[in-house]
Design an enzyme around this catalytic site. Structure first.
Site, PDB file in Angstrom:
ATOM      1  CB  THR A  43       4.467  -6.676   6.771  1.00 50.23           C
ATOM      2  OG1 THR A  43       5.643  -6.031   6.224  1.00 50.23           O
ATOM      3  CG2 THR A  43       3.696  -7.344   5.656  1.00 50.23           C
ATOM      4  N   GLY A  85       0.821  -1.203   0.000  1.00 54.04           N
ATOM      5  CA  GLY A  85       0.000   0.000   0.000  1.00 54.04           C
ATOM      6  C   GLY A  85       0.849   1.245   0.000  1.00 54.04           C
ATOM      7  CG  HIS A  86       0.744   4.132  -2.059  1.00 52.33           C
ATOM      8  ND1 HIS A  86      -0.186   3.944  -3.055  1.00 52.33           N
ATOM      9  CD2 HIS A  86       1.940   3.844  -2.610  1.00 52.33           C
ATOM     10  CE1 HIS A  86       0.434   3.564  -4.165  1.00 52.33           C
ATOM     11  NE2 HIS A  86       1.714   3.501  -3.915  1.00 52.33           N
TER      12      HIS A  86
END
EC number: 6.3.4.4
Length: 406
Positions: A284, A22-23
């Site tokens: 993560t 993701g960002h």
């Protein structure tokens, strides 16, 4: 970068991947790590879409939506839509992911264990269940029964793992899929009419070119295509033409997961850069592997993305270095090459390193290109020439305003 760009677009679409990356976005609302929801969610005018090429963990998405709402971000069916053709990630996909990584042991691929490889595998075996099935309970039940019979045989036979019941997974889908029902629709039809109305569309990729399933460092890749040329298909809008591709590259190299990384640093040298850059995975939290910018890999990525321009980010993180190292080429079996090779050959590759003078001063407050130290401009222009793509943005900090537009 994605937060900055989204401000200028009517629609932002995620077209591949799931909750495995993701960002990280820093803006006036705070700091956010988005895994599934498109980064346009912070723009009041923007419509955000999860396209058919994505895979959706219902539980994770519900949690992500709630975290945003808790911080005052509006999410409604008017500004967030989910393709009825996107594939559902079930709990057994995540279990299978973890079981396979455990089986591989020392040869593991470095999976995020979010179920991505198993769910894409099921999709292409025609055993996936689409989001639209949640709107049709009888269809969903029928598909789940068929799929689960097969999946239980696999879990038990291959891994000797526990099986699942239809009742258990139906309850899970009702709990986490129920709140999503108002958001599920034919996003392809929506994009078609939006394009006819002259709306601007921003396709938001997840991960980079070297994690592409076809052209990345296979098998240490994702299980989908983050390439720009896939964006119209994965968004449900193959009738749209991508006319601008911005390749976002860091001023140094980073990597989450396993696989060859020719320019990688180790020990104290790596840890210092990792801490300064805050290099930990958005999905993560895993420490990222780091090293100097890798020109062969970056040039290859720019080419495979068909990038028309590039953004260099985090250049401010290099200010502590007296000399800026650059992996300018590879040496493979005694031969020097500037080209990015077929993946197995990377195991034999050694970095050919050159250096440029550092600038040794804080540049995080600079907003005009001409105000950067000459050494910083020389570095940017070296990279620009080496990757054969114009650099139009230079980022000197994590926030939207920490940007130099050339």
């Amino acid at each position: 970068m994605i937060d900055l760009l989204a401000e200028k677009y009517d629609i932002v679409v995620r077209y591949q991947g799931g909750s495995n990356a993701g960002h990280t976005v820093v803006n006036k609302f705070g700091k956010f790590a988005l895994n599934l929801i498109p980064s346009g969610i912070f723009q009041e005018h923007a419509v955000n879409i999860l396209g058919n090429g994505t895979v959706i963990d219902l539980e994770h998405l519900c949690g992500e939506m709630q975290k945003l709402r808790d911080r005052g971000i509006k999410i409604t069916p008017d500004n967030f839509k989910i393709s009825n053709r996107a594939i559902i990630v079930f709990p057994f996909h995540k279990e299978q992911d973890a079981l396979e990584e455990d089986r591989l042991a020392g040869a593991a691929y470095g999976s995020t264990k979010r179920g991505i490889a198993p769910v894409y595998s099921d999709k292409y075996q025609k055993k996936g269940i689409q989001m639209g099935d949640l709107l049709l309970p009888e269809t969903f039940q029928k598909h789940l029964e068929t799929v689960l019979e097969w999946k239980n045989l696999y879990l038990k036979g291959v891994y000797n793992a526990e099986t699942h019941s239809v009742a258990e997974l139906t309850a899970w889908a009702e709990k986490f899929g129920g709140p999503l029902l108002p958001y599920i629709c034919d996003t392809s039809d929506y994009l078609y009419h939006a394009s006819k109305a002259g709306k601007n569309v921003l396709f938001e990729a997840q991960l980079g070119a070297l994690r592409d399933i076809d052209f990345g460092i296979y098998p240490f890749t994702s299980s989908s295509s983050p390439l720009a040329s896939y964006a119209p298909v994965g968004s449900g809008a193959p009738f749209l033409k991508v006319d601008r591709v911005l390749g976002v590259i860091k001023a140094f190299s980073t990597c989450v997961g396993e696989g060859p990384f020719v320019a990688e640093w180790f020990g104290e040298q790596a840890e210092e850069l990792r801490k300064i850059g805050g290099e930990y995975g958005a999905a993560t939290g895993r420490p990222r592997r780091v090293g100097p910018i890798d020109i062969p890999a970056t040039r290859y990525g720019i080419r495979m993305q068909g990038a028309t321009e590039a953004a260099i980010t985090k250049i401010d993180n290099l200010s502590y270095l007296k000399e800026i190292p650059i992996c300018s080429a590879y040496e493979i079996d005694g031969k020097v090459t500037a080209d990015f090779p077929y993946t197995p050959l990377l195991d034999h590759a050694k970095p050919v390193t050159t250096t440029m003078p550092g600038w040794g001063t804080d540049i995080s407050g600079v907003r005009k290109y001409g105000d950067l130290p000459k050494a910083a401009r020389d570095y940017i222009e070296y990279v620009e020439k080496a990757i054969e793509c114009p650099v139009t943005y230079v980022s000197v900090g994590p926030e939207r305003d920490d940007i130099i537009i050339r």
